[in-house]
Design an enzyme around this catalytic site. Structure first.
Site, short mmCIF file in Angstrom:
data_model
loop_
_atom_site.label_atom_id
_atom_site.label_comp_id
_atom_site.label_asym_id
_atom_site.label_seq_id
_atom_site.Cartn_x
_atom_site.Cartn_y
_atom_site.Cartn_z
N PHE A 30 33.86 -7.52 28.74
CA PHE A 30 33.04 -8.74 28.61
C PHE A 30 32.36 -8.72 27.24
O PHE A 30 32.48 -7.76 26.46
CB PHE A 30 32.00 -8.81 29.75
CG PHE A 30 30.96 -7.73 29.67
CD1 PHE A 30 31.20 -6.48 30.21
CD2 PHE A 30 29.73 -7.95 29.05
CE1 PHE A 30 30.25 -5.47 30.13
CE2 PHE A 30 28.76 -6.96 28.97
CZ PHE A 30 29.03 -5.71 29.51
N ASP A 86 19.22 -2.70 29.74
CA ASP A 86 19.21 -3.74 28.73
C ASP A 86 20.05 -3.18 27.60
O ASP A 86 19.88 -2.02 27.19
CB ASP A 86 17.81 -4.09 28.26
CG ASP A 86 17.81 -5.44 27.56
OD1 ASP A 86 18.28 -6.42 28.16
OD2 ASP A 86 17.40 -5.52 26.39
N ARG A 126 27.01 2.32 27.97
CA ARG A 126 26.50 2.19 29.34
C ARG A 126 26.95 3.38 30.19
O ARG A 126 26.19 3.89 31.02
CB ARG A 126 27.00 0.86 29.95
CG ARG A 126 26.35 0.53 31.29
CD ARG A 126 26.59 -0.91 31.68
NE ARG A 126 26.07 -1.81 30.66
CZ ARG A 126 26.83 -2.39 29.74
NH1 ARG A 126 28.14 -2.22 29.72
NH2 ARG A 126 26.29 -3.16 28.83
N LYS A 158 29.19 -5.80 33.80
CA LYS A 158 28.31 -4.63 33.85
C LYS A 158 28.34 -4.00 35.24
O LYS A 158 28.40 -2.78 35.38
CB LYS A 158 26.86 -5.06 33.61
CG LYS A 158 26.41 -5.10 32.20
CD LYS A 158 24.89 -5.27 32.22
CE LYS A 158 24.31 -5.54 30.89
NZ LYS A 158 22.86 -5.65 30.93
N ASN A 217 25.42 -9.82 35.62
CA ASN A 217 26.63 -9.71 34.79
C ASN A 217 27.68 -8.91 35.56
O ASN A 217 27.53 -7.71 35.79
CB ASN A 217 26.21 -9.00 33.49
CG ASN A 217 27.36 -8.77 32.54
OD1 ASN A 217 28.49 -8.54 32.96
ND2 ASN A 217 27.08 -8.80 31.25
N LYS A 245 37.17 2.59 29.05
CA LYS A 245 35.86 2.18 28.49
C LYS A 245 34.76 3.03 29.10
O LYS A 245 33.82 3.44 28.42
CB LYS A 245 35.62 0.68 28.78
CG LYS A 245 34.32 0.19 28.16
CD LYS A 245 34.03 -1.29 28.37
CE LYS A 245 32.65 -1.66 27.86
NZ LYS A 245 32.21 -3.01 28.21
N GLU A 303 13.19 -13.40 33.28
CA GLU A 303 12.93 -13.70 31.86
C GLU A 303 12.73 -12.42 31.08
O GLU A 303 11.84 -11.63 31.40
CB GLU A 303 11.69 -14.58 31.76
CG GLU A 303 12.08 -16.03 31.56
CD GLU A 303 10.98 -16.77 30.83
OE1 GLU A 303 10.89 -16.61 29.60
OE2 GLU A 303 10.24 -17.47 31.52
N TYR A 355 31.04 -8.70 23.67
CA TYR A 355 31.61 -8.48 22.33
C TYR A 355 32.80 -7.51 22.37
O TYR A 355 33.30 -7.11 21.31
CB TYR A 355 30.52 -7.92 21.40
CG TYR A 355 29.34 -8.87 21.23
CD1 TYR A 355 29.38 -9.91 20.29
CD2 TYR A 355 28.20 -8.75 22.01
CE1 TYR A 355 28.31 -10.78 20.15
CE2 TYR A 355 27.12 -9.62 21.87
CZ TYR A 355 27.19 -10.63 20.95
OH TYR A 355 26.14 -11.50 20.80
P1 IMP Z 1 21.66 -7.95 28.80
O1 IMP Z 1 22.39 -8.31 30.06
O2 IMP Z 1 20.39 -8.68 28.61
O3 IMP Z 1 21.50 -6.45 28.71
O4 IMP Z 1 22.56 -8.42 27.61
C1 IMP Z 1 23.58 -7.64 27.18
C2 IMP Z 1 24.44 -8.43 26.22
O5 IMP Z 1 24.84 -7.51 25.19
C3 IMP Z 1 25.72 -8.89 26.90
O6 IMP Z 1 25.61 -10.20 27.36
C4 IMP Z 1 26.73 -8.75 25.77
O7 IMP Z 1 26.64 -9.89 24.94
C5 IMP Z 1 26.22 -7.55 24.98
N1 IMP Z 1 26.79 -6.30 25.52
C6 IMP Z 1 26.12 -5.28 26.13
N2 IMP Z 1 26.97 -4.32 26.52
C7 IMP Z 1 28.19 -4.75 26.17
C8 IMP Z 1 29.48 -4.18 26.35
O8 IMP Z 1 29.70 -3.11 26.95
N3 IMP Z 1 30.50 -4.89 25.83
C9 IMP Z 1 30.32 -6.07 25.18
N4 IMP Z 1 29.14 -6.67 25.04
C10 IMP Z 1 28.08 -6.00 25.52
#
Ligand code: IMP
Length: 193
Positions: free
Chosen positions: A150, A69, A179, A12, A9, A173, A40, A152
């Site tokens: 990114f 996560d 995070r 991130k 991502n 942010k 996975e 939400y």
């Molecule tokens: P992960 O990569 O499996 O941890 O999935 C995290 C998901 O949670 C992302 O794809 C977003 O949909 C959501 N998410 C996590 N952190 C944020 C953030 O800082 N802003 C917006 N959405 C977030």
């Protein structure tokens, strides 16, 4: 110390690289390594999934790894999307699809739609395993606003702000986010090992 950040991502990665700027740690993301590894996420909690990611990447590179996560928990939806935040509207869905699904589901509930972001961060080097948590509380709005960040971000207004996270700059942010909190704690813990 060189540390691999186990994420695909880019949003991130940008945030976490900024958090570790001016530190003794050089963060390299997976796409920075040109790697398309799909991990996975088979765990049922943020904590399990963060370690699954870190371990999977450590097992390949044998280098220190950080992972997180994270996700969004909405009170009126009994904590959903939760660990399914990334793929809430289905496999291969976009961030917009997820936002629209949340907005649709919240239509039957009165405002405010209280919610929180959670980030479970982990460091793993085959020997040391350090875990930290960060949260950001706020509410979900019906009309997406802003283009930064990114996920939400366009539908989430943090407590104490009038702007959505997507209307804040990366620097803003990174002063308040879930995070930023989890990785700031991780950075401090790493300085002690
Ligand atoms: P992960 O990569 O499996 O941890 O999935 C995290 C998901 O949670 C992302 O794809 C977003 O949909 C959501 N998410 C996590 N952190 C944020 C953030 O800082 N802003 C917006 N959405 C977030």
């Amino acid at each position: 110390m060189k540390i691999i950040f186990a994420t695909q991502n880019k949003g991130k990665a940008k945030e976490v690289k900024a958090i570790f700027a001016n530190s003794p740690f050089k963060i390299i993301s997976l796409y920075g390594l040109g790697n398309e590894i799909e991990i996975e996420e088979t765990g049922s909690t943020f904590q399990e999934n963060s370690f699954i990611k870190a371990k999977a990447i450590f097992d390949i590179y044998k280098e220190p790894v950080i992972a997180d996560d994270s996700g969004l928990e909405i009170e009126q939806l009994d904590g959903r999307p939760g660990v399914y935040s990334a793929r809430y509207a289905g496999e291969n869905c976009t961030f917009d699809d997820n936002n629209l699904k949340v907005i649709e589901e919240l239509k039957k509930f009165p405002e405010p739609h209280r919610a929180k972001f959670i980030s479970y961060a982990v460091f793993y080097d085959g020997k040391n395993r350090i875990e930290t948590i960060g949260e950001l509380h706020g509410q979900i709005i019906k009309e997406p606003r802003g283009t930064n960040g990114f996920g939400y971000d366009p539908i989430f207004i943090p407590d104490g702000f009038d702007s959505t996270l997507a209307e804040l700059s990366l620097e803003e942010k990174n002063k308040i986010s879930h995070r930023a909190k989890s990785f700031q704690k991780l950075k401090e813990a790493l300085a002690r090992i």
